[in-house]
Design a protein around this motif. Structure first.
Motif, mmCIF file in Angstrom:
data_model
loop_
_atom_site.group_PDB
_atom_site.id
_atom_site.type_symbol
_atom_site.label_atom_id
_atom_site.label_comp_id
_atom_site.label_asym_id
_atom_site.label_seq_id
_atom_site.Cartn_x
_atom_site.Cartn_y
_atom_site.Cartn_z
ATOM 1 N N LEU A 265 0.834 -1.289 0.144
ATOM 2 C CA LEU A 265 0.035 -0.018 -0.240
ATOM 3 C C LEU A 265 1.125 1.301 0.006
ATOM 4 C CD1 LEU A 265 -2.638 1.759 0.613
ATOM 5 C CD2 LEU A 265 -2.440 0.939 2.864
ATOM 6 N N ARG A 266 0.886 1.916 -1.080
ATOM 7 C CA ARG A 266 1.562 3.389 -1.073
ATOM 8 C C ARG A 266 1.005 4.348 -0.041
ATOM 9 N NH1 ARG A 266 0.835 1.728 -6.749
ATOM 10 N NH2 ARG A 266 2.636 1.043 -7.668
ATOM 11 N N LEU A 267 1.633 4.753 0.761
ATOM 12 C CA LEU A 267 1.022 5.512 1.859
ATOM 13 C C LEU A 267 0.733 6.967 1.376
ATOM 14 C CD1 LEU A 267 3.345 4.792 4.833
ATOM 15 C CD2 LEU A 267 1.177 3.982 4.196
ATOM 16 N N ARG A 268 1.231 7.248 0.153
ATOM 17 C CA ARG A 268 1.038 8.690 -0.576
ATOM 18 C C ARG A 268 -0.572 8.497 -0.802
ATOM 19 N NH1 ARG A 268 -0.061 7.102 -5.921
ATOM 20 N NH2 ARG A 268 1.438 5.754 -6.724
ATOM 21 N N LEU A 269 -1.227 7.395 -0.961
ATOM 22 C CA LEU A 269 -2.553 7.302 -1.260
ATOM 23 C C LEU A 269 -3.407 8.403 -0.376
ATOM 24 C CD1 LEU A 269 -4.222 5.644 -3.658
ATOM 25 C CD2 LEU A 269 -4.825 3.994 -1.666
ATOM 26 N N PHE A 270 -3.070 8.193 0.921
ATOM 27 C CA PHE A 270 -3.599 8.743 2.028
ATOM 28 C C PHE A 270 -3.359 10.346 1.993
ATOM 29 C CE2 PHE A 270 -3.370 4.465 3.439
ATOM 30 C CZ PHE A 270 -4.785 4.145 3.847
ATOM 31 N N ARG A 271 -2.569 10.907 1.139
ATOM 32 C CA ARG A 271 -2.306 12.235 1.140
ATOM 33 C C ARG A 271 -3.530 12.897 0.477
ATOM 34 N NH1 ARG A 271 3.730 11.974 -1.218
ATOM 35 N NH2 ARG A 271 4.464 10.933 0.560
ATOM 36 N N SER A 272 -4.345 12.009 -0.388
ATOM 37 C CA SER A 272 -5.581 12.601 -1.228
ATOM 38 C C SER A 272 -6.453 12.732 -0.277
ATOM 39 C CB SER A 272 -6.053 11.609 -2.130
ATOM 40 O OG SER A 272 -7.324 11.878 -2.858
ATOM 41 N N ARG A 273 -7.063 14.370 -0.100
ATOM 42 C CA ARG A 273 -8.067 14.629 0.713
ATOM 43 C C ARG A 273 -9.505 14.163 0.527
ATOM 44 N NH1 ARG A 273 -11.341 18.454 -0.526
ATOM 45 N NH2 ARG A 273 -10.052 19.304 -2.029
ATOM 46 N N LEU A 274 -9.424 13.915 -1.006
ATOM 47 C CA LEU A 274 -10.757 13.131 -1.178
ATOM 48 C C LEU A 274 -11.042 11.929 -0.987
ATOM 49 C CD1 LEU A 274 -11.376 14.775 -4.908
ATOM 50 C CD2 LEU A 274 -12.434 15.721 -2.888
ATOM 51 N N LEU A 275 -9.735 11.139 -0.875
ATOM 52 C CA LEU A 275 -9.986 9.751 -0.718
ATOM 53 C C LEU A 275 -10.255 9.529 0.659
ATOM 54 C CD1 LEU A 275 -9.836 6.717 -1.871
ATOM 55 C CD2 LEU A 275 -7.424 6.891 -1.528
ATOM 56 N N THR A 276 -9.233 10.247 1.414
ATOM 57 C CA THR A 276 -9.235 9.937 2.991
ATOM 58 C C THR A 276 -10.841 10.359 3.511
ATOM 59 O OG1 THR A 276 -6.880 10.205 2.907
ATOM 60 C CG2 THR A 276 -7.914 10.379 5.146
ATOM 61 N N GLY A 277 -11.145 11.586 3.289
ATOM 62 C CA GLY A 277 -12.145 12.128 3.603
ATOM 63 C C GLY A 277 -13.532 11.475 3.216
ATOM 64 N N ALA A 278 -13.378 10.898 2.203
ATOM 65 C CA ALA A 278 -14.551 10.207 1.546
ATOM 66 C C ALA A 278 -14.713 8.896 2.421
ATOM 67 C CB ALA A 278 -14.612 9.861 0.100
ATOM 68 N N ASN A 279 -13.818 8.234 2.532
ATOM 69 C CA ASN A 279 -13.643 6.747 3.324
ATOM 70 C C ASN A 279 -14.103 7.114 4.661
ATOM 71 O OD1 ASN A 279 -12.479 4.250 1.836
ATOM 72 N ND2 ASN A 279 -11.195 5.901 1.252
ATOM 73 N N ALA A 280 -13.691 8.350 5.520
ATOM 74 C CA ALA A 280 -14.146 8.544 6.782
ATOM 75 C C ALA A 280 -15.477 8.754 6.775
ATOM 76 C CB ALA A 280 -13.494 9.842 7.270
ATOM 77 N N VAL A 281 -16.078 9.543 5.877
ATOM 78 C CA VAL A 281 -17.660 9.814 5.598
ATOM 79 C C VAL A 281 -18.304 8.613 5.638
ATOM 80 C CG1 VAL A 281 -19.444 10.725 4.337
ATOM 81 C CG2 VAL A 281 -17.413 12.106 4.959
ATOM 82 N N GLN A 282 -17.707 7.403 4.922
ATOM 83 C CA GLN A 282 -18.443 6.209 4.516
ATOM 84 C C GLN A 282 -18.646 5.452 5.721
ATOM 85 O OE1 GLN A 282 -19.048 3.069 1.026
ATOM 86 N NE2 GLN A 282 -16.630 3.284 1.921
ATOM 87 N N VAL A 283 -17.728 5.506 6.411
ATOM 88 C CA VAL A 283 -17.507 4.677 7.757
ATOM 89 C C VAL A 283 -18.811 5.035 8.550
ATOM 90 C CG1 VAL A 283 -16.415 4.258 9.866
ATOM 91 C CG2 VAL A 283 -15.052 4.173 7.965
ATOM 92 N N LEU A 284 -18.971 6.447 8.707
ATOM 93 C CA LEU A 284 -20.046 6.937 9.558
ATOM 94 C C LEU A 284 -21.513 6.737 8.781
ATOM 95 C CD1 LEU A 284 -18.089 10.065 10.705
ATOM 96 C CD2 LEU A 284 -18.905 8.271 12.268
ATOM 97 N N MET A 285 -21.637 7.081 7.480
ATOM 98 C CA MET A 285 -22.790 6.998 6.906
ATOM 99 C C MET A 285 -23.271 5.439 6.870
ATOM 100 S SD MET A 285 -23.788 8.237 3.122
ATOM 101 C CE MET A 285 -22.960 6.683 2.164
ATOM 102 N N VAL A 286 -22.573 4.526 6.457
ATOM 103 C CA VAL A 286 -22.892 2.970 6.301
ATOM 104 C C VAL A 286 -23.112 2.554 7.883
ATOM 105 C CG1 VAL A 286 -22.120 0.925 5.994
ATOM 106 C CG2 VAL A 286 -21.696 2.664 4.282
#
Length: 483
Positions: A264-285
């Motif tokens: 897993l390339r940790l740079r993936l989490f530098r994306s505000r969209l990707l990180t934020g969307a996953n955080a929102v999904q945890v709560l919404m789901v």
């Protein structure tokens, strides 16, 4: 990557092939999504037939969720390396075989083992689907339409599973909730082999980090296990398991930062969209999955509905979700942008949960259940495609499979979290009231009201996180957002 990404041609045959591929991907995903809900309504029948205890019955669900949630990230990355089509078709075959084993099971051990095998096949299938959709539809407007179709299948399929579970169990037996996957799986596999374009992948040598894979898979499985079984263990044991899971995640992060070929390339989490969307999904789901489980119990244990009636009561949700996602979602996102559409959907989810929090002991379906059910359906139909588009827009093309696996992983973690927290709170509230002399049905209703209030709180926090983290910059793309 597949040839569908590299070639810019737009011939009719080309367009047909891409949309036919989307149909195949949706069919494969639908099987695994249905399975997550179809079991819920049939649980009492399974318990009576195989003699499960209360805690033992939970493993019919947990045995699937633990490998499914634990392996999504790994299988998503492996799909990038060995080929997403290969991962998808192998997972589809494994899931189908495991479904048959579940359907013919006559003992507890066989059913639980087969459910675990289903979880492995489901993870292999689902982990790469979004990455394949993104590769098939690189143009933002078409991608928004494709994601809307896929999200409609997923969202409607989850609610449809409740109906099918009740109908098949009451008309035939619980065995058929699994056996129904055989013809669907065979047709979907044959279609996938024929329709999906071959892709070679980047090769295992570019990211086969075995120690990292062991750490992250162990961490995710332990996380799902800790969450799903929290209500049956003491607080100290749960805390200890959580600490061990965090330690495994920390070890994985250190490993990925230092190894030459990280899983897993940790740079993936530098994306505000990707990180934020996953955080929102945890709560919404967490809110939505908890609603489906608690809502079904409210209909059965408070309003006295049977299995088929419970499934039928949920049927307006998949109909509304399917119509809205397929007919309006892509156009709405294209016009207003995913950020605004997501916020509007989350507001509707908050409103629906707030209405459910007053569901009375003498409630009526038409006045107390159907209106919030429709609000939740419309809200989810708006929010999910927009959220998916934002998440996948935050990943590079070479990381699409990994991003897809990550997005599906947070969905499972969110569902497990919602189910564990809401069911535990509802049970605790009910037991406390019954101990104080309140009638069982009235106490049960108040327990579910508490669960719905907490679900509404999850949705409020999701709304706040989305508003803060996913705002598009001025001049953003609207359909895809920025990276």
């Amino acid at each position: 990557m597949t040839s569908t990404v590299e070639s810019p041609a737009r011939t009719p045959r080309r367009t047909y092939s891409r949309w036919a591929s989307l149909v195949v991907l949706c069919a494969g995903a639908l099987m695994t999504i249905l399975d997550g809900n179809i079991v819920t309504v049939a649980m009492p029948a399974v318990q009576n037939d195989l003699g499960f205890t209360g805690p033992g019955l939970a493993w019919v669900v947990n045995a699937y969720l633990i490998p499914f949630g634990g392996l999504l990230l790994l299988t998503g990355r492996l799909g990038d390396l060995v080929g997403r089509k290969r991962m998808f078709t192998t997972g589809l075959a494994l899931f189908t075989v495991a479904s048959v084993l579940c359907g013919v099971a006559t003992g507890q051990g066989v059913l639980i083992a087969a459910r675990a095998l289903q979880g492995v096949g489901g993870a292999m299938t689902m982990a790469v689907v979004l990455g394949m959709v993104v590769a098939l539809f690189p143009e933002p407007r078409e991608r928004a339409r494709a994601i809307a179709v896929f999200s409609a299948v997923g969202a409607a399929g989850g609610a449809l599973g409740t109906f099918l579970g009740g109908a098949l169990t009451e008309a035939l037996s619980w065995h058929w909730i699994f056996l129904i996957n055989l013809p669907i799986g065979v047709v979907a596999w044959l279609a996938a082999v024929r329709v999906l374009a071959p892709d070679e992948g980047a090769g295992l040598g570019r990211g086969a980090d075995c120690p990292g894979a062991a750490l992250v898979t162990g961490a995710l499985m332990l996380t799902v296990y800790t969450i799903t079984g929290a209500g049956d263990r003491g607080a100290s044991t749960t805390a200890l398991l959580a600490v061990v899971a965090c330690a495994l995640f920390a070890g994985f992060a250190v490993r990925q930062a230092r190894t030459a070929r990280p899983l897993l390339r940790l740079r993936l989490f530098r994306s505000r969209l990707l990180t934020g969307a996953n955080a929102v999904q945890v709560l919404m789901v967490a809110a939505m999955y908890g609603f489906q489980f608690i809502g079904a119990l409210y209909l059965q244990r408070v309003l006295g509905y049977g299995e088929l009636a419970t499934g039928t009561a949920f049927l307006p949700a998949p109909v509304a979700i399917g119509v809205l996602m397929l007919g309006l979602s892509a156009r709405t996102v294209g016009r207003f942008g995913p950020y605004r559409v997501l916020l509007a959907g989350l507001v509707l989810i908050v409103a629906g949960m707030a209405l459910l929090s007053r569901a009375p002991v003498d409630g009526s379906y038409l006045t107390d259940v159907l209106p919030p059910l429709l609000l939740l359906a419309v809200g989810f139909a708006a929010a999910m495609p927009a959220l998916t588009g934002l998440a996948m827009a935050g990943a590079r093309e070479e990381d699409a499979g990994l991003a897809s696996g990550l997005f599906n992983t947070t969905q499972v973690v969110g569902g497990s979290l919602g189910l564990a927290v809401l069911s535990t709170l509802a049970a605790g509230r009910t037991e406390g009231l019954v101990g104080g002399g309140t009638g069982t049905v009235a106490a049960t209703a108040e327990g579910y009201q508490l669960a719905f209030r907490v679900a509404a709180a999850f949705a409020v926090v999701a709304l706040a996180v989305a508003a803060a983290a996913l705002r598009e910059p001025a001049g953003g793309t609207g359909a895809g957002g920025s990276r």
